[in-house]
Design an enzyme around this catalytic site. Structure first.
Site, PDB file in Angstrom:
ATOM      1  N   GLY A 263     -14.334   8.192 -26.556  1.00  0.00           N
ATOM      2  CA  GLY A 263     -14.501   8.806 -25.007  1.00  0.00           C
ATOM      3  C   GLY A 263     -13.313   8.574 -24.257  1.00  0.00           C
ATOM      4  O   GLY A 263     -12.380   7.718 -24.277  1.00  0.00           O
ATOM      5  N   PHE A 264     -12.839   9.783 -23.605  1.00  0.00           N
ATOM      6  CA  PHE A 264     -11.472  10.041 -23.102  1.00  0.00           C
ATOM      7  C   PHE A 264     -11.617  10.101 -21.623  1.00  0.00           C
ATOM      8  O   PHE A 264     -10.908  10.943 -21.046  1.00  0.00           O
ATOM      9  CB  PHE A 264     -10.833  11.018 -23.651  1.00  0.00           C
ATOM     10  CG  PHE A 264     -10.889  10.748 -25.248  1.00  0.00           C
ATOM     11  CD1 PHE A 264      -9.510   9.869 -25.939  1.00  0.00           C
ATOM     12  CD2 PHE A 264     -11.525  11.236 -26.113  1.00  0.00           C
ATOM     13  CE1 PHE A 264      -9.444   9.552 -27.137  1.00  0.00           C
ATOM     14  CE2 PHE A 264     -11.388  10.792 -27.585  1.00  0.00           C
ATOM     15  CZ  PHE A 264     -10.385  10.037 -27.927  1.00  0.00           C
ATOM     16  N   GLY A 491     -14.078   2.875 -29.409  1.00  0.00           N
ATOM     17  CA  GLY A 491     -13.302   2.961 -30.723  1.00  0.00           C
ATOM     18  C   GLY A 491     -11.940   2.380 -30.537  1.00  0.00           C
ATOM     19  O   GLY A 491     -11.297   2.638 -31.556  1.00  0.00           O
ATOM     20  N   ASN A 670      -3.597  -7.059 -28.809  1.00  0.00           N
ATOM     21  CA  ASN A 670      -3.980  -7.087 -30.173  1.00  0.00           C
ATOM     22  C   ASN A 670      -2.731  -6.059 -30.723  1.00  0.00           C
ATOM     23  O   ASN A 670      -2.464  -4.971 -30.245  1.00  0.00           O
ATOM     24  CB  ASN A 670      -5.022  -6.303 -30.714  1.00  0.00           C
ATOM     25  CG  ASN A 670      -5.169  -6.436 -31.988  1.00  0.00           C
ATOM     26  OD1 ASN A 670      -4.558  -5.903 -32.904  1.00  0.00           O
ATOM     27  ND2 ASN A 670      -6.265  -7.054 -32.525  1.00  0.00           N
ATOM     28  N   LYS A 672      -1.940  -4.708 -33.515  1.00  0.00           N
ATOM     29  CA  LYS A 672      -2.404  -3.702 -34.244  1.00  0.00           C
ATOM     30  C   LYS A 672      -3.337  -2.596 -33.357  1.00  0.00           C
ATOM     31  O   LYS A 672      -3.103  -1.401 -33.374  1.00  0.00           O
ATOM     32  CB  LYS A 672      -3.551  -4.086 -35.241  1.00  0.00           C
ATOM     33  CG  LYS A 672      -3.951  -3.002 -36.191  1.00  0.00           C
ATOM     34  CD  LYS A 672      -4.917  -3.418 -37.406  1.00  0.00           C
ATOM     35  CE  LYS A 672      -4.020  -4.537 -38.530  1.00  0.00           C
ATOM     36  NZ  LYS A 672      -4.852  -4.778 -39.416  1.00  0.00           N
ATOM     37  N   THR A 673      -4.233  -2.954 -32.577  1.00  0.00           N
ATOM     38  CA  THR A 673      -5.270  -1.921 -31.796  1.00  0.00           C
ATOM     39  C   THR A 673      -4.276  -1.332 -30.725  1.00  0.00           C
ATOM     40  O   THR A 673      -4.547  -0.250 -30.413  1.00  0.00           O
ATOM     41  CB  THR A 673      -6.391  -2.681 -31.376  1.00  0.00           C
ATOM     42  OG1 THR A 673      -5.988  -3.797 -30.702  1.00  0.00           O
ATOM     43  CG2 THR A 673      -7.412  -2.940 -32.678  1.00  0.00           C
ATOM     44  N   GLN A 677      -3.825   2.419 -30.253  1.00  0.00           N
ATOM     45  CA  GLN A 677      -4.223   3.218 -29.009  1.00  0.00           C
ATOM     46  C   GLN A 677      -3.176   3.962 -28.415  1.00  0.00           C
ATOM     47  O   GLN A 677      -3.428   5.198 -28.010  1.00  0.00           O
ATOM     48  CB  GLN A 677      -4.718   2.059 -28.177  1.00  0.00           C
ATOM     49  CG  GLN A 677      -5.119   2.597 -26.600  1.00  0.00           C
ATOM     50  CD  GLN A 677      -6.413   3.271 -26.579  1.00  0.00           C
ATOM     51  OE1 GLN A 677      -7.081   4.023 -27.370  1.00  0.00           O
ATOM     52  NE2 GLN A 677      -7.245   2.962 -25.367  1.00  0.00           N
ATOM     53  N   GLY A 742      -4.568   2.481 -22.281  1.00  0.00           N
ATOM     54  CA  GLY A 742      -5.179   3.452 -22.978  1.00  0.00           C
ATOM     55  C   GLY A 742      -4.825   4.910 -22.692  1.00  0.00           C
ATOM     56  O   GLY A 742      -5.002   5.731 -23.323  1.00  0.00           O
ATOM     57  N   GLU A 743      -4.118   5.017 -21.545  1.00  0.00           N
ATOM     58  CA  GLU A 743      -3.861   6.363 -21.121  1.00  0.00           C
ATOM     59  C   GLU A 743      -2.139   6.480 -20.954  1.00  0.00           C
ATOM     60  O   GLU A 743      -1.846   7.546 -20.993  1.00  0.00           O
ATOM     61  CB  GLU A 743      -4.340   6.473 -19.554  1.00  0.00           C
ATOM     62  CG  GLU A 743      -5.924   6.581 -19.880  1.00  0.00           C
ATOM     63  CD  GLU A 743      -6.580   6.554 -18.436  1.00  0.00           C
ATOM     64  OE1 GLU A 743      -6.887   7.605 -18.084  1.00  0.00           O
ATOM     65  OE2 GLU A 743      -6.772   5.532 -17.776  1.00  0.00           O
TER      66      GLU A 743
END
Ligand code: MOS
Length: 776
Positions: A263-264, A491, A670, A672-673, A677, A742-743
């Site tokens: 979802g973006f 995700g 995190n 890794k995540t 991202q 996220g962005e």
């Protein structure tokens, strides 16, 4: 040469220290996704995977005119087709309450995505608007019958050509999304007298959402109670909007999204597919599933607006900026839509005495556009960061040095401090790791056989949002913890990050924490958007965990048998599954021992009120705090992109062959995540740079490439190893020092590619995407 710098570094420490014992910080570690095994083995369910007895399947029929009215409908053949249960049009569908008019000034009016009252009107507002739903026993039967439905229309004049609509553009009103136009000094006057200037026009095309999971909904009515599985990144908005449309109380509606396949921003509003699935379920009395085809996603869900932007820069011969102008035009829909505040980041990027940022939007009869990863900055950064590169060329100055020379100490527009900002540090680290000093500034100076090699840089900038969020944290007498919140897993590893935060807050191992999310029966979460979910939930998690520890200590301190008898909360610490006196980590008692002896099965800490008035008060407090923060600081995630391209000198094809992004995103939860991202943002940016483009027929307003066959996104072979570094210093103004990442990754990417292509070829491309024809 193409090896990513990160791959040369020692491997990250494995996740089994601290996180497995509750003794050390879990936050910051590259903890494996807690749901990784379930996701990769297919055990988790997505919105279109929920079985139900007597499940019916829906599919949409789309209008084929840009604007006008339906004059005739023929559903006879479709209704007679095998397996068809119903064909709903505006002539026979149950009525929904129409959405309020969409306004940029009121965020809540953006929830419906559009102002269209689907199947409640004979009006058509764009080419592709849903005008019928076919419900059948199987998906195949529904899709076959949908082709038999016939509509006739009376067309009215429509505005469908973005290029031709430029002159009709109006200034954007100031809103939460678009901060409005701004000026300082005399930007145009300073441009006329600056010793060195660039004044350029850049364009970016419309783009569409292409999440792996197309939008899907499963809806079941039970009397006036409704259960909806929806591919949503905004559960609470969805529930409230459904309550309004269908005239039932929100408390009777349960919306679930355990997992969302990407979802973006495209799943942030409530689009036709969701509404019409619920409507179809109500009309037929059946459980209805509607998994939109990729084409239906393109026709019913907004994407990114095209833009035409002007960036003008003036500087002294030493590279000191004297003026910055960033203006232009984007698009919105007559039936609503957000916009792309593409010039807003240019208020905060560079020190300059004269500054003018503006933004107009032209209204078109097309599907209303919506949020798409870093709305505004994703395309605005292409223009301003390309222009900075052009200015560096004009000055004969290194583009990194030019940026460092103009790095502001305070916000260039308002003079506010940045909550934190270390772009200098990001560029310095990036330049060292990338080997930037070896760059010969001369275009076409680097070759590898028939490939022209180029290096480019650009700045990433994004201001993360915050939303209200409430959680419940339960500590049980076996020492395990359950966190519940209606946040979203789109995700990114959201539950893993929150597990780490809970683990550190309570001093328990990550493995002791279970996270349940994606269900409006839980306490209300934030939208998964604006790079704000992790920080918004974390603030509530920290508060709830404090509550839990206080409650546990209350049990212990009144118990004469406890080593924590009469201890004060401020003198007690948590770790390794226990509370202990500060300075005596082996003292104290385990949570399990305290709860068990007290005969208490669990202790709950939670945030937020249960009453309507209490919730309203909480919202008001939240808004007040947010506005106060905005007055005090400019809070932004930033970064420095370093890109290498190889351009085929025969075909003009550009391949990105190396990438390094160095980010200043506050504390990373995190490792890794977070890297994943940021890499995802860069990959999406490479798609925008090189291939993504929604083609709208300017005569009919119809999207001509509604699918992955003709809308090109990067595949694995298009993407090089991407090195990600981050400064990992907490933001001093946020809980845990989190900013949100996220962005920010996508911002600046297209400019870095275009700047590298200029370095490789000597050709400056100002129009995206950077397809081979533009280089030959
Ligand atoms: Mo993002 S565009 O807020 O999902």
């Amino acid at each position: 040469m193409t090896q990513a710098p990160e791959t040369r570094r020692p491997r990250q420490r494995p996740a089994d220290d601290g996180t497995q014992t509750g003794a050390g910080p879990a936050v910051g570690r590259p903890v494996d996704r807690v749901d990784g095994a379930a996701k990769t083995s297919g055990a988790v369910r997505y919105a279109a995977e929920h079985p139900h007895p007597r499940l019916a399947h829906g599919t949409l029929v789309h209008a084929t005119i840009a604007r006008g009215r339906i004059t005739a409908v023929d559903t006879g053949a479709a209704e007679a087709a095998d397996g068809v249960i119903a064909v709903l049009t505006h002539l026979n569908a149950p009525r929904m309450t129409p959405p309020r008019p969409v306004s940029m000034l009121d965020l809540s009016t953006l929830v419906p995505g559009t102002s269209v009252n689907y199947l409640g009107t004979d009006e058509v507002a764009w080419n592709g608007q849903p005008v019928a739903v076919v419900i059948a026993e199987t998906l195949e039967a529904a899709q076959a019958a949908a082709r038999l439905v016939e509509f006739r229309y009376r067309e009215t004049p429509a505005v469908t050509d973005f290029a031709a609509a430029q002159d009709s553009a109006e200034p954007l009103p100031k809103s939460f999304i678009a901060p409005g136009d701004a000026r300082k000094g005399d930007a145009e006057g300073a441009l006329a007298t600056a010793p060195v200037t660039v004044d350029r026009r850049y364009t970016t095309p419309a783009q569409n959402h292409n999440a792996i999971e197309p939008h899907a909904t499963t809806a079941v009515w039970d009397g006036d109670r409704l259960t909806v599985h929806d591919s949503s990144q905004s559960l609470d908005w969805t529930r409230r909007h459904l309550a309004r449309c269908f005239g039932v109380p929100p408390s009777g509606i349960r919306v679930l999204a355990e997992h969302v396949g990407g979802g973006f921003g495209g799943k942030g509003s409530v689009w036709a597919g969701t509404l019409l699935t619920v409507l179809a379920a109500r009309a037929t009395g059946r459980a209805v599933r509607m998994a939109l085809t990729r084409e239906s996603v393109y026709r019913t869900v907004g994407g990114r607006t095209p833009t035409v932007q002007r960036v003008a820069l003036g500087a002294g011969r030493d590279g000191t900026l004297t003026t910055l102008v960033h203006t232009g035009v984007s698009r919105t829909g007559r039936a609503g839509g957000t916009t792309e505040p593409f010039s807003s980041q240019s208020r905060h990027l560079y020190a300059t005495p004269n500054l003018l940022v503006g933004h107009k939007a032209a209204t078109l009869d097309v599907v209303p556009n919506t949020f798409m990863r870093a709305p505004g900055e994703a395309v605005g950064s292409f223009a301003v960061e390309s222009a900075m590169d052009e200015l560096a060329v004009e000055l004969g100055m290194d583009p990194v040095e030019l940026r460092m020379r103009n790095e502001p100490d305070r916000d260039p527009l308002g003079g506010k401090p940045f909550s934190r900002r270390d772009l200098r540090g990001a560029y310095a680290l990036g330049a060292e790791r990338f080997g930037w000093a070896r760059r010969d500034a001369e275009p076409r100076s680097m070759r590898d056989g028939r490939f022209l090699v180029g290096w480019g840089v650009a700045t990433a900038f994004h201001m993360p949002a915050r939303f209200p969020a409430d959680v419940s944290v339960r500590l049980r007498s076996d020492g395990s913890v359950l966190l519940r919140c209606a946040f979203h897993e789109v995700g990114v590893g959201a539950s893993t990050a929150q597990s780490q935060i809970v683990a550190d807050a309570l001093g328990v191992p990550v493995s002791a924490v279970t996270v349940e999310h994606g269900d409006t029966d839980f306490r209300t979460g934030p939208m998964a958007g604006g790079s704000g979910q992790t920080a918004s939930v974390a603030a509530a998690v920290l508060a709830a965990c404090e509550d839990v520890k206080r409650s546990v200590l209350r049990l212990a301190r009144r118990d004469a048998a406890s080593p924590l008898h009469r201890h004060r909360f401020r003198d007690v610490r948590a770790g390794r599954g226990r509370l202990f006196p500060a300075g005596a980590p082996d003292g104290g008692e385990t949570y399990a021992a305290i709860l068990t002896r007290a005969g208490v099965p669990e202790v709950e800490g939670r945030t937020g009120a249960d009453s309507r008035a209490g919730r309203a008060l909480g919202q008001a407090r939240f808004m007040t705090g947010m506005l106060r923060d905005r007055r005090r600081w400019v809070r932004a995630a930033t970064g420095a992109h370093f890109c290498e391209v190889r351009v085929d000198s025969d075909t003009g094809e550009t391949r990105v062959t190396r990438w390094l992004g160095v980010f200043d995103v506050g504390r990373v939860i995190n490792a890794k995540t977070a890297r994943s991202q940021l890499r995802g943002g860069i990959i999406m940016g490479i798609g925008a740079a090189l291939s993504e483009e929604t083609l709208v027929d300017p005569r009919t307003g119809r999207v001509m490439n509604p699918g992955l066959g003709e809308y090109q996104i990067p595949v694995h072979a298009d993407i090089p190893p991407i090195g990600i570094e981050y400064l990992d210093e907490p933001d001093p103004t946020t809980p845990l020092g989190l900013l949100g990442l996220g962005e920010v990754g996508i911002t600046g990417v297209a400019a870095a590619v275009a700047n590298a292509v200029h370095h490789a070829t000597g050709v400056r491309v100002r129009d995206l995407p950077l397809t081979p024809d533009r280089l030959l």
